[in-house]
Design an enzyme around this catalytic site. Structure first.
Site, PDB file in Angstrom:
ATOM      1  N   TYR A  73     -14.109   1.059  10.686  1.00 19.09           N
ATOM      2  CA  TYR A  73     -12.678   1.414  10.727  1.00 19.09           C
ATOM      3  C   TYR A  73     -12.291   1.887  12.126  1.00 19.09           C
ATOM      4  O   TYR A  73     -11.368   1.337  12.740  1.00 19.09           O
ATOM      5  CB  TYR A  73     -12.424   2.520   9.699  1.00 19.09           C
ATOM      6  CG  TYR A  73     -10.976   2.925   9.552  1.00 19.09           C
ATOM      7  CD1 TYR A  73     -10.080   2.153   8.819  1.00 19.09           C
ATOM      8  CD2 TYR A  73     -10.507   4.108  10.132  1.00 19.09           C
ATOM      9  CE1 TYR A  73      -8.746   2.544   8.674  1.00 19.09           C
ATOM     10  CE2 TYR A  73      -9.174   4.497   9.979  1.00 19.09           C
ATOM     11  CZ  TYR A  73      -8.302   3.713   9.247  1.00 19.09           C
ATOM     12  OH  TYR A  73      -6.987   4.098   9.103  1.00 19.09           O
ATOM     13  N   LEU A  89       0.202  -3.173   9.021  1.00 16.49           N
ATOM     14  CA  LEU A  89      -0.421  -2.041   8.325  1.00 16.49           C
ATOM     15  C   LEU A  89      -1.633  -2.473   7.501  1.00 16.49           C
ATOM     16  O   LEU A  89      -2.289  -1.627   6.899  1.00 16.49           O
ATOM     17  CB  LEU A  89       0.605  -1.382   7.385  1.00 16.49           C
ATOM     18  CG  LEU A  89       1.490  -0.280   7.962  1.00 16.49           C
ATOM     19  CD1 LEU A  89       2.381  -0.785   9.076  1.00 16.49           C
ATOM     20  CD2 LEU A  89       2.356   0.338   6.865  1.00 16.49           C
ATOM     21  N   GLY A 136       0.825  -1.216   0.000  1.00 16.57           N
ATOM     22  CA  GLY A 136       0.000   0.000   0.000  1.00 16.57           C
ATOM     23  C   GLY A 136       0.850   1.252   0.000  1.00 16.57           C
ATOM     24  O   GLY A 136       2.070   1.211  -0.179  1.00 16.57           O
ATOM     25  N   THR A 171      -6.104  -2.559  -1.837  1.00 24.36           N
ATOM     26  CA  THR A 171      -5.805  -1.175  -2.242  1.00 24.36           C
ATOM     27  C   THR A 171      -4.315  -1.005  -2.551  1.00 24.36           C
ATOM     28  O   THR A 171      -3.888   0.087  -2.911  1.00 24.36           O
ATOM     29  CB  THR A 171      -6.209  -0.170  -1.140  1.00 24.36           C
ATOM     30  OG1 THR A 171      -5.647  -0.612   0.108  1.00 24.36           O
ATOM     31  CG2 THR A 171      -7.700  -0.059  -0.999  1.00 24.36           C
ATOM     32  N   ASP A 210       0.401  -8.956   1.440  1.00 24.20           N
ATOM     33  CA  ASP A 210      -0.688  -8.064   1.025  1.00 24.20           C
ATOM     34  C   ASP A 210      -1.738  -8.858   0.243  1.00 24.20           C
ATOM     35  O   ASP A 210      -1.402  -9.824  -0.437  1.00 24.20           O
ATOM     36  CB  ASP A 210      -0.130  -6.950   0.133  1.00 24.20           C
ATOM     37  CG  ASP A 210      -0.940  -5.676   0.231  1.00 24.20           C
ATOM     38  OD1 ASP A 210      -0.421  -4.682   0.773  1.00 24.20           O
ATOM     39  OD2 ASP A 210      -2.104  -5.666  -0.216  1.00 24.20           O
ATOM     40  N   THR A 269      -1.695  11.231   6.604  1.00 18.99           N
ATOM     41  CA  THR A 269      -0.392  11.158   5.955  1.00 18.99           C
ATOM     42  C   THR A 269      -0.615  11.228   4.448  1.00 18.99           C
ATOM     43  O   THR A 269      -1.620  10.727   3.948  1.00 18.99           O
ATOM     44  CB  THR A 269       0.310   9.847   6.358  1.00 18.99           C
ATOM     45  OG1 THR A 269       0.459   9.859   7.780  1.00 18.99           O
ATOM     46  CG2 THR A 269       1.665   9.688   5.722  1.00 18.99           C
TER      47      THR A 269
HETATM   48  N1  LIG Z   1      -2.581   7.181   5.322  1.00 18.57           N
HETATM   49  C1  LIG Z   1      -3.032   7.686   6.433  1.00 18.57           C
HETATM   50  O1  LIG Z   1      -3.250   8.895   6.517  1.00 18.57           O
HETATM   51  C2  LIG Z   1      -3.259   6.806   7.645  1.00 18.57           C
HETATM   52  C3  LIG Z   1      -3.723   7.414   8.817  1.00 18.57           C
HETATM   53  C4  LIG Z   1      -3.949   6.617   9.940  1.00 18.57           C
HETATM   54  C5  LIG Z   1      -3.696   5.264   9.902  1.00 18.57           C
HETATM   55  N2  LIG Z   1      -3.250   4.702   8.759  1.00 18.57           N
HETATM   56  C6  LIG Z   1      -3.045   3.244   8.751  1.00 18.57           C
HETATM   57  O2  LIG Z   1      -1.835   2.903   8.123  1.00 18.57           O
HETATM   58  C7  LIG Z   1      -1.988   1.675   7.396  1.00 18.57           C
HETATM   59  C8  LIG Z   1      -1.571   1.870   5.955  1.00 18.57           C
HETATM   60  O3  LIG Z   1      -2.379   2.882   5.378  1.00 18.57           O
HETATM   61  P1  LIG Z   1      -2.195   3.371   3.872  1.00 18.57           P
HETATM   62  O4  LIG Z   1      -2.529   4.801   3.835  1.00 18.57           O
HETATM   63  O5  LIG Z   1      -0.907   2.915   3.340  1.00 18.57           O
HETATM   64  O6  LIG Z   1      -3.406   2.602   3.184  1.00 18.57           O
HETATM   65  P2  LIG Z   1      -3.453   1.659   1.894  1.00 18.57           P
HETATM   66  O7  LIG Z   1      -4.891   1.364   1.657  1.00 18.57           O
HETATM   67  O8  LIG Z   1      -2.649   2.278   0.790  1.00 18.57           O
HETATM   68  O9  LIG Z   1      -2.663   0.376   2.380  1.00 18.57           O
HETATM   69  C9  LIG Z   1      -3.265  -0.691   3.057  1.00 18.57           C
HETATM   70  C10 LIG Z   1      -2.667  -1.970   2.506  1.00 18.57           C
HETATM   71  O10 LIG Z   1      -3.242  -3.084   3.202  1.00 18.57           O
HETATM   72  C11 LIG Z   1      -3.641  -4.064   2.255  1.00 18.57           C
HETATM   73  N3  LIG Z   1      -4.739  -4.833   2.850  1.00 18.57           N
HETATM   74  C12 LIG Z   1      -6.001  -4.397   3.125  1.00 18.57           C
HETATM   75  N4  LIG Z   1      -6.726  -5.393   3.685  1.00 18.57           N
HETATM   76  C13 LIG Z   1      -5.902  -6.473   3.767  1.00 18.57           C
HETATM   77  C14 LIG Z   1      -6.064  -7.805   4.233  1.00 18.57           C
HETATM   78  N5  LIG Z   1      -7.243  -8.224   4.722  1.00 18.57           N
HETATM   79  N6  LIG Z   1      -5.014  -8.651   4.147  1.00 18.57           N
HETATM   80  C15 LIG Z   1      -3.814  -8.249   3.645  1.00 18.57           C
HETATM   81  N7  LIG Z   1      -3.610  -6.993   3.174  1.00 18.57           N
HETATM   82  C16 LIG Z   1      -4.641  -6.122   3.250  1.00 18.57           C
HETATM   83  C17 LIG Z   1      -4.041  -3.270   1.027  1.00 18.57           C
HETATM   84  O11 LIG Z   1      -4.049  -4.030  -0.159  1.00 18.57           O
HETATM   85  C18 LIG Z   1      -2.967  -2.176   1.023  1.00 18.57           C
HETATM   86  O12 LIG Z   1      -1.805  -2.599   0.357  1.00 18.57           O
HETATM   87  C19 LIG Z   1      -3.450   1.267   7.555  1.00 18.57           C
HETATM   88  O13 LIG Z   1      -3.550   0.321   8.586  1.00 18.57           O
HETATM   89  C20 LIG Z   1      -4.135   2.548   7.967  1.00 18.57           C
HETATM   90  O14 LIG Z   1      -5.277   2.299   8.749  1.00 18.57           O
HETATM   91  C21 LIG Z   1      -3.038   5.444   7.609  1.00 18.57           C
END
Ligand SMILES: NC(=O)c1ccc[n+]([C@@H]2O[C@H](COP(=O)([O-])OP(=O)(O)OC[C@H]3O[C@@H](n4cnc5c(N)ncnc54)[C@H](O)[C@@H]3O)[C@@H](O)[C@H]2O)c1
Length: 309
Positions: free
Chosen positions: A144, A72, A11, A36, A32, A174
């Protein structure tokens, strides 16, 4: 050198983290289900001898041998986590149970990517880690928010019951290269709309505030937290606060776009203000963001210009 597992490593944040861990000399297993995430995000390290990519869903148990786990896996944008909200709860809860079970078996250190959404629509501002939050448990964001809260509960139960080496990062908004074009997150939305010359859509009157952390700063915070002894939750985010309207005007100016700004109704449970109190991160892991919004937006705009060609 450690062997490190990154769930959700294909991700947006996960791919930057995998690159950083490879650069630091670790062996990295990225797991992964590509909900997404994309293989293209890992292009720079895909053929690296210390990198391995595994297609797996965290709702199923994990059988891997590692020293550290960054958990993540979970779609982060409302558009994606609401598309299958039951699956989002499963990913958060079963995913946490499975990484914790693996960490217990392997005596591995495990870091949870939690979120500022555990604070909900906060009544305390800025939010310190000891604020318990103000979350609607039955709303459309609950899969969520509550999923992440239960995951934290499980992490602390494993700490108390099994003395596991846990780390909990509460990540605030982020942004950066590799966000998805169409996932409805505010920075990518505005940049894509501005580059296409389409109207920029602001929800509400634009006076709601957010803080934006560039992904390189965030990854530095995650690595420092993992390497620390801190088992308390730690806010990671950029405390500089901007209104959504400010952000829209900045992006229009930086892209020299002719887009106009349109206002749409505010979605349910959208927080009015969001800003991290990062005192704990400063004292415990010596971390604070170093990349200013204009600088990070410059890199993000350059990425989308290339990606949208
Ligand atoms: N980006 C932000 O602003 C933000 C803020 C707070 C928390 N987070 C947390 O950080 C983490 C990464 O966020 P991101 O922005 O990179 O999001 P993203 O959606 O780009 O990445 C999430 C990844 O997890 C994978 N995924 C989803 N469900 C899955 C499952 N059941 N099994 C295996 N893989 C799975 C997706 O394919 C993706 O590659 C997440 O846990 C998110 O909740 C992100």
């Amino acid at each position: 050198m450690s062997r490190v597992l990154v769930t959700g490593g294909a991700g947006f944040i996960g791919s930057h983290l995998c690159e950083r861990l490879i650069a630091d000399g670790h062996e990295v297993i990225c797991l992964d289900n590509f909900l997404t995430g994309r293989k293209a995000n890992l292009e720079s390290i895909a053929r690296h001898p210390r990198f391995e990519l595994v297609r797996h869903d965290v709702v199923e148990p994990l059988l891997l041998e590692v020293d550290e786990i960054y958990n993540l896996a979970c779609p982060a944008s409302p558009r994606h986590y609401q598309a299958n909200s039951v699956k989002t709860v499963k990913t958060n809860v079963l995913g946490a149970l499975h990484v914790l079970g693996a960490a217990k078996r392997l005596k591995a250190r495990v870091l949870q990517a939690s979120t500022s959404e555990v604070y909900g629509d906060p009544q305390v501002h800025p939010q310190p880690e000891d604020y318990w939050g103000h979350v609607n448990p039955i709303g459309t964001r609950a899969c969520y928010d509550e999923g992440k809260r239960v995951a934290e509960t499980l992490f602390y139960d494993y700490l108390r019951q099994h003395k596991l080496q846990i780390r909990v990062a509460r990540i605030f908004n982020t942004y950066g290269p590799r966000m998805l074009e169409n996932d409805g997150r505010v920075v990518s939305n505005f940049v894509v709309q501005a580059l296409r010359g389409e109207p920029i859509t602001i929800y509400g009157d634009g006076s709601q505030t957010r803080s934006f952390c560039f992904v390189d700063d965030l990854v530095e915070g995650l690595v420092r937290l993992m390497n620390s002894n801190c088992t308390e939750p730690v806010n990671l985010g950029n405390p500089a606060e901007y209104t959504i309207a400010d952000l829209a005007h900045k992006i229009v100016a930086m892209t020299s776009s002719k887009s106009r700004i349109d206002k749409l109704p505010l979605p349910a449970d959208d927080p009015r203000r969001r800003r991290p109190d990062i005192s704990r991160a400063k004292t415990v892991i010596g971390w604070q963001p170093t990349i200013a919004l204009e600088q990070g937006l410059g890199k993000t705009i350059a990425y989308f210009r290339e990606a949208m060609k």
